[in-house]
Design a protein around this motif. Structure first.
Motif, short mmCIF file in Angstrom:
data_model
loop_
_atom_site.label_atom_id
_atom_site.label_comp_id
_atom_site.label_asym_id
_atom_site.label_seq_id
_atom_site.Cartn_x
_atom_site.Cartn_y
_atom_site.Cartn_z
N ASP A 73 -13.44 45.64 -17.28
CA ASP A 73 -14.76 45.90 -17.84
C ASP A 73 -15.17 44.71 -18.70
N TYR A 74 -16.46 44.37 -18.64
CA TYR A 74 -16.94 43.20 -19.38
C TYR A 74 -16.90 43.38 -20.88
N THR A 75 -16.73 44.63 -21.37
CA THR A 75 -16.65 44.84 -22.82
C THR A 75 -15.26 44.53 -23.38
N LYS A 76 -14.26 44.37 -22.49
CA LYS A 76 -12.88 44.25 -22.95
C LYS A 76 -12.48 42.84 -23.35
N GLY A 77 -13.34 41.86 -23.13
CA GLY A 77 -13.03 40.51 -23.55
C GLY A 77 -11.97 39.82 -22.71
N ILE A 78 -11.79 40.24 -21.45
CA ILE A 78 -10.75 39.63 -20.61
C ILE A 78 -11.07 38.16 -20.35
N ARG A 79 -12.33 37.85 -20.11
CA ARG A 79 -12.70 36.46 -19.84
C ARG A 79 -12.42 35.57 -21.03
N HIS A 80 -12.74 36.05 -22.22
CA HIS A 80 -12.48 35.27 -23.44
C HIS A 80 -10.98 35.04 -23.63
N ARG A 81 -10.21 36.09 -23.35
CA ARG A 81 -8.76 36.02 -23.49
C ARG A 81 -8.16 34.99 -22.53
N LEU A 82 -8.60 35.02 -21.28
CA LEU A 82 -8.09 34.07 -20.29
C LEU A 82 -8.52 32.64 -20.61
N LYS A 83 -9.73 32.50 -21.13
CA LYS A 83 -10.17 31.17 -21.52
C LYS A 83 -9.29 30.61 -22.63
N ALA A 84 -8.99 31.44 -23.63
CA ALA A 84 -8.13 31.01 -24.73
C ALA A 84 -6.73 30.67 -24.22
N TRP A 85 -6.21 31.51 -23.32
CA TRP A 85 -4.86 31.28 -22.79
C TRP A 85 -4.82 29.98 -21.97
N GLY A 86 -5.83 29.77 -21.16
CA GLY A 86 -5.89 28.55 -20.38
C GLY A 86 -5.92 27.31 -21.25
N GLU A 87 -6.67 27.37 -22.35
CA GLU A 87 -6.74 26.22 -23.25
C GLU A 87 -5.41 26.00 -23.97
N LEU A 88 -4.73 27.08 -24.35
CA LEU A 88 -3.43 26.94 -24.99
C LEU A 88 -2.42 26.28 -24.06
N LEU A 89 -2.49 26.63 -22.78
CA LEU A 89 -1.62 25.98 -21.80
C LEU A 89 -2.04 24.53 -21.60
N GLY A 90 -3.33 24.31 -21.55
CA GLY A 90 -3.83 22.96 -21.29
C GLY A 90 -3.53 21.98 -22.40
N ASP A 91 -3.58 22.43 -23.65
CA ASP A 91 -3.32 21.48 -24.75
C ASP A 91 -1.85 21.47 -25.18
N GLY A 92 -1.01 22.17 -24.43
CA GLY A 92 0.43 22.12 -24.68
C GLY A 92 0.92 23.00 -25.80
N SER A 93 0.04 23.86 -26.35
CA SER A 93 0.48 24.75 -27.42
C SER A 93 1.41 25.84 -26.92
N VAL A 94 1.28 26.19 -25.65
CA VAL A 94 2.13 27.20 -25.03
C VAL A 94 2.83 26.57 -23.83
N ASP A 95 4.13 26.76 -23.75
CA ASP A 95 4.92 26.23 -22.64
C ASP A 95 5.07 27.31 -21.57
N PRO A 96 4.50 27.12 -20.38
CA PRO A 96 4.57 28.15 -19.34
C PRO A 96 5.99 28.40 -18.83
N ARG A 97 6.93 27.51 -19.17
CA ARG A 97 8.32 27.73 -18.77
C ARG A 97 9.00 28.75 -19.69
N GLU A 98 8.41 28.98 -20.87
CA GLU A 98 9.02 29.90 -21.84
C GLU A 98 8.18 31.14 -22.09
N THR A 99 6.92 31.07 -21.71
CA THR A 99 6.00 32.17 -22.04
C THR A 99 5.19 32.55 -20.82
N VAL A 100 4.99 33.84 -20.63
CA VAL A 100 4.15 34.32 -19.53
C VAL A 100 3.17 35.35 -20.06
#
Length: 762
Positions: free
Chosen positions: A293-320
Motif C-alpha cells: 500500500d502506498y501509505t506504508k512508506g515502502i518506496r521511501h524505505r527501499l530508497k533509503a536502503w539502496g542509498e545505504l548500500l550505495g554509499d557503503g554504510s551497509v555491507d550486503p555481505r553482512e546485512t540483508v
C-alpha cells in the motif's frame, strides 16, 4: 475453520445475539476441498486478528460481512464458535463501492492525500446501496437491547441506517484508519451525509486523539452541532429527542499473550533459526512487513536502503533486508503501479549490490501465516515500520510481542498511530530520507543494553494493553453511552425592552428581605458597572458597591459577585471585602470565603465539573499515563479538575521527550487550559456556568432563597434556575427567564439600596 449446517437469517430457530460485529469482510475465507466440500479458514488482516480473540470471549456473538466472492451470498453459518452472516456484493459493488469509493476516494483522502482521491457520483450511489445491505443484514440479528459494533471506513453510513431500524440497540463505530483534518475532509462530496451516518452510533472510536479532535471539528464546522468536550448533541427530527454521541480515543492492540506464547513453540523457534540459515547467517536482518500500500512508506524505505548500500554504510555481505509485501487491492490502478515500482526498485538494488546466493533485499510478495510471521519477527534484528500515514499499525505491536528475549529494535514512523504509545521505539520522519537512513544505522548499531531497556518499555505497553483490554474499554464505554436527552426549551418569562412594574418588584423584594437566610448575587459588567470598550477602564457604580458591602455585613445575608472576568481581574476592579464572595470565569474560579460559609460545599470542582468534563479529564489522564509509561520516571498526578504530568524524576532525556509529547498532544485540545511549568505540564478542564455557581453558593450559605441581577445571555443559566422564592432581575432588554426587569445599570444601585433598607428594617 469448518462450517456447520447453514440456516437462513430469519430462521426462528436461530437465536439472536448480544454482540454483533459488522465489518466489510467476514473473518474467514472459503476454500474448496478435493471432495468438493467448502472449508472456511481464518482470513488475514488487522481487524480480523484484533477481533477474532474478542469474539471468542462472547457468549452469543455474530459477525456480519462479505464472504469474499461476488454474487449470491452463502446462507448464514457457524464457524469456530461464531455465527456468521454473509452480505451479498455483486461485481459492480466490488468495483464501485469497495475498489471505488472506499479505496480510491476515502482511503487516500483519509491518509492525507498521499495520492489524489477520485470522486465519482456512481461510486457514492454504490457505497450507499452496499451500506444499506450491511445494515439490513445486521439489524435483525441483534437481541433486544443488544450491541452492534460497526467497523471501519467502508461502512460509515451503517450506524444511522441501523438506528432507523433498531432504536433499542446500542451502536458503536470504530474507525481503524486516520480521520483527516476538517480542511481535507471538507473536500469529500456528501461529507455531511457521511458525518450523519457516523452519528447514528452512540460511541465513535478513533485510534489517535488527533483523529478524535478532527472528527469533532468536522461536526462543529460542517454540521453546526453543539460539542461539549467529547460529547456531541445530535438533534432529532421533529419531536424526536436530542441524542448524545460520544467520540473518544481507543488505540487498538493485538492478542499480545498469544503472539508472545508462540515464541515458546519449538517449531516456531526452529523456523526462526532456519530463516537465518536460509538468508546466509547474516550479522543483521532488517525486516519490513506491510500490505502493499502506498501509505506504508515502502518506496521511501527501499530508497533509503539502496542509498545505504550505495554509499557503503551497509555491507550486503553482512546485512540483508527482508521486505514482506502482502498483496492488496491489486485491481486498483494506484496499487498496480506501486507493485511495479517496488519490484523494479528491488530488482535494481539486488542487481547492483547482491552477491551470488545472498540478495541485498529478499522480497516476498505473499502472505505469511501467524506462525511464520512470528518466526520472521524472532529472526529480525531491526523492524522498519515507516508508514507515511497509518491509523495504528499492528505490525509494530506484533514485533514487540514476539520479542520476550528483549532483543531487537523497532524503527517507527511518527505518522503511525502506534507512535503515540510505543515511545521507546526509534522514531523517524519517513519523508526525510536522510533521517530515515540515520535511524536505520542507529538501530543496527544499538548496544544490547539499550535494546533491552527500550524493548522492556515497549513490551510493558503492548502486553498490558492488549486487544481484550481495547475491546473491553470500548464496549464498557458504549454500555454507558447513548443517553437520550430532550432539548431543553429556554424559559422565557419576560419579553420586550421595558421595565416591569416597579411595585411588583418592590413587593417581591419586601417578601425576599423577610426570608431568614438569603443570598444576594450580581454580575459585574453591565450590572454594577456600565459596559465599556476598554475592560481595564471599567468604572463600577460606587453606590451599588456600597450597598452590596452593606448587605454583606448583615446577619443571615450572603453576598457574591459572579463574573466572566478572571478572579484576579474581578478582585482588582471590585475591591470588595472578604465578606463578599468573588466568583470569576463564569463560575470556574472562587475567591476567599467568609468563615461561616461551608467551604467543603463550595469548591471549584463543585462549580465546574460535569459528567462530560469528567469524561474529557479521564481521556486526558489516560493519554498522559500512556506518555508516562513510555518514559520511566515520569508521573501523572490527578486533581479534581486537572491532570498534571511531572517529569522531575525522568531518566535521561525522558523528561524532555515526555514534555514534548504532552505539548504535542495539547495542540489537539482546544477546550483545555494547558500550562507548562518547570518539569510539569498541567491540563485543566473547566466548565463555566453561573447557574451552577449560584446553586452551589446557595447550598454553601444554607440560603432559603436567592436574589440575582444579570444583564446578558450568560446570566440566563441563573434565571433559568429560579425557584418559587427566588428573585431574578434582568438589567436591560431582551427575552429572559428573569421574573423582573429594570432599565439599566443606573437603576441597580437603587435596587440594592432598597434591599439593604428592607433587610435592616426587618
Amino acid at each position: 475453520m469448518p462450517s456447520s449446517t447453514s440456516r437462513p437469517v430469519d430462521d426462528p430457530a436461530r437465536p439472536g445475539h448480544d454482540l454483533v460485529v459488522v465489518a466489510n469482510r467476514l473473518p474467514v475465507d472459503s476454500r474448496t476441498l478435493p471432495d468438493g466440500a467448502t472449508e472456511w479458514v481464518t482470513s488475514p488482516g488487522g481487524l480480523v486478528t484484533a477481533m477474532e480473540s474478542v469474539m471468542r470471549t462472547v457468549d452469543s456473538g455474530a459477525w456480519v460481512g462479505w464472504a469474499g466472492s461476488p454474487g449470491q451470498e452463502p446462507d448464514p453459518f457457524d464457524a469456530d464458535g461464531m455465527s456468521l452472516y454473509p452480505v451479498r456484493l455483486d461485481q459492480e459493488d466490488i468495483e464501485r463501492y469497495y475498489e471505488g469509493f472506499s479505496n480510491a476516494t476515502l482511503w487516500p483522502l483519509y491518509h492525507d492525500v498521499i495520492v489524489d482521491p477520485e470522486f465519482h457520483r456512481t461510486w457514492w450511489d454504490s457505497y450507499v446501496a452496499a451500506n444499506r445491505r450491511f445494515a439490513r443484514t445486521a439489524a435483525p440479528v441483534a437481541n433486544e437491547g443488544g450491541t452492534i459494533w460497526v467497523h471501519d471506513y467502508q461502512l460509515q453510513l451503517v450506524p444511522r441506517l441501523i438506528r432507523e431500524e433498531r432504536a433499542d440497540v446500542r451502536i458503536g463505530f470504530f474507525n481503524h484508519i486516520p480521520f483527516p483534518s476538517v480542511e481535507l475532509f471538507s473536500q469529500l462530496p456528501k461529507r455531511n451525509q457521511m458525518l450523519r451516518g457516523l452519528l447514528g452510533a452512540d460511541l465513535i472510536g478513533f485510534q489517535r486523539e488527533s483523529d478524535t479532535q478532527n472528527f469533532l471539528a468536522a461536526v462543529r464546522k460542517l454540521l453546526g452541532y453543539h460539542v461539549d468536550g467529547q460529547t456531541i448533541s445530535v438533534p432529532g427530527l421533529g419531536a424526536a429527542p436530542v441524542r448524545e454521541v460520544v467520540a473518544q480515543t481507543f488505540p487498538i492492540s493485538i492478542d499480545s499473550s498469544k503472539v508472545s506464547a508462540l515464541t515458546e513453540d519449538e517449531e516456531v523457534r526452529a523456523r526462526a533459526e532456519q530463516l537465518r540459515e536460509d538468508l546466509g547467517h547474516p550479522r543483521t536482518i532488517v525486516l519490513g512487513v506491510d500490505r502493499l500500500d502506498y501509505t506504508k512508506g515502502i518506496r521511501h524505505r527501499l530508497k533509503a536502503w539502496g542509498e545505504l548500500l550505495g554509499d557503503g554504510s551497509v555491507d550486503p555481505r553482512e546485512t540483508v533486508m527482508v521486505q514482506v509485501a502482502t498483496p492488496s487491492r491489486e485491481r486498483v490502478e494506484a496499487y498496480r503501479q506501486l507493485r511495479d515500482e517496488v519490484e523494479l526498485t528491488v530488482g535494481r538494488i539486488n542487481g547492483d549490490h547482491s552477491s551470488i546466493g545472498r540478495p541485498a533485499v529478499s522480497y516476498q510478495h505473499r502472505s505469511f501465516d501467524r506462525r511464520d510471521m512470528t518466526a520472521l519477527f524472532m529472526a529480525a534484528d531491526v523492524v522498519l515500520v515507516t508508514a507515511l500515514r497509518d491509523g495504528m499499525n499492528l505490525v509494530a505491536k506484533e514485533y514487540v510481542a514476539s520479542r520476550p528475549d528483549l532483543h531487537g529494535v523497532l524503527v517507527l514512523s511518527e505518522f503511525a498511530g502506534a507512535a503515540d504509545e510505543l515511545r521507546a521505539a526509534v522514531m523517524v520522519n519517513p519523508h526525510d530520507i536522510d533521517e530515515l537512513k540515520a535511524a536505520i544505522l542507529r538501530a543496527m548499531a544499538m548496544p544490547a543494553e539499550e535494546q533491552e531497556e527500550a524493548m522492556r518499555s515497549l513490551r510493558h505497553q503492548v502486553m498490558e494493553n492488549d486487544v481484550q483490554a481495547w475491546a473491553h474499554s470500548f464496549l464498557q464505554r458504549l454500555e454507558h453511552s447513548g443517553a437520550e436527552v430532550r432539548e431543553p426549551k429556554p424559559t422565557v418569562r419576560l419579553t420586550g425592552e421595558g421595565a416591569t412594574d416597579p411595585a411588583a418588584l418592590d413587593a417581591a423584594m419586601d417578601t425576599f428581605a423577610a426570608t431568614p437566610r438569603i443570598l444576594i448575587a450580581s454580575d459585574f459588567d453591565g450590572v454594577l458597572a456600565p459596559i465599556v470598550a476598554d475592560r481595564d477602564a471599567v468604572q463600577p457604580d460606587s453606590a451599588a458597591l456600597a450597598a452590596l458591602r452593606d448587605l454583606s455585613e448583615m446577619p443571615g445575608v450572603a453576598t457574591a459577585l459572579i463574573s466572566g472576568r478572571a478572579l484576579g481581574d474581578l478582585d482588582s476592579h471590585a475591591r470588595m471585602p472578604s465578606s463578599v464572595v468573588l466568583v470569576g470565569s463564569h463560575g470556574a474560579e472562587v475567591g476567599a470565603l467568609p468563615p461561616w460559609m461551608q467551604a467543603e460545599v463550595l469548591d471549584s470542582a463543585a462549580l465546574t465539573m460535569t459528567p462530560e468534563k469528567d469524561e474529557l479529564l479521564a481521556s486526558i489522564t489516560e493519554n498522559l499515563q500512556q506518555i508516562a509509561r513510555a518514559h520511566p520516571g515520569v508521573e501523572v498526578e490527578t486533581k479534581p479538575s486537572a491532570a498534571v504530568l511531572h517529569t522531575c524524576n525522568a531518566r535521561g532525556r525522558g523528561g524532555h521527550n515526555a514534555t514534548e509529547s504532552a505539548l504535542e498532544y495539547a495542540v489537539n485540545l482546544p477546550d483545555v487550559t494547558v500550562t507548562p511549568g518547570k518539569e510539569v505540564v498541567e491540563f485543566s478542564v473547566v466548565h463555566t456556568s453561573k447557574g451552577a455557581a449560584i446553586e452551589t453558593l446557595a447550598r454553601a450559605s444554607a440560603a432559603d432563597a436567592w436574589f440575582y441581577l444579570g444583564d446578558d445571555v450568560t446570566d440566563e443559566s441563573v434565571f433559568g434556575r429560579l425557584g418559587e422564592n427566588d428573585v431574578g432581575v434582568k438589567v436591560g432588554g431582551g427575552d429572559t427567564a428573569a421574573n423582573h426587569r429594570i432599565a439599566g445599570t443606573e437603576d441597580v444601585a437603587a435596587v440594592l439600596t432598597r434591599l439593604a433598607g428592607l433587610r435592616r428594617e426587618g
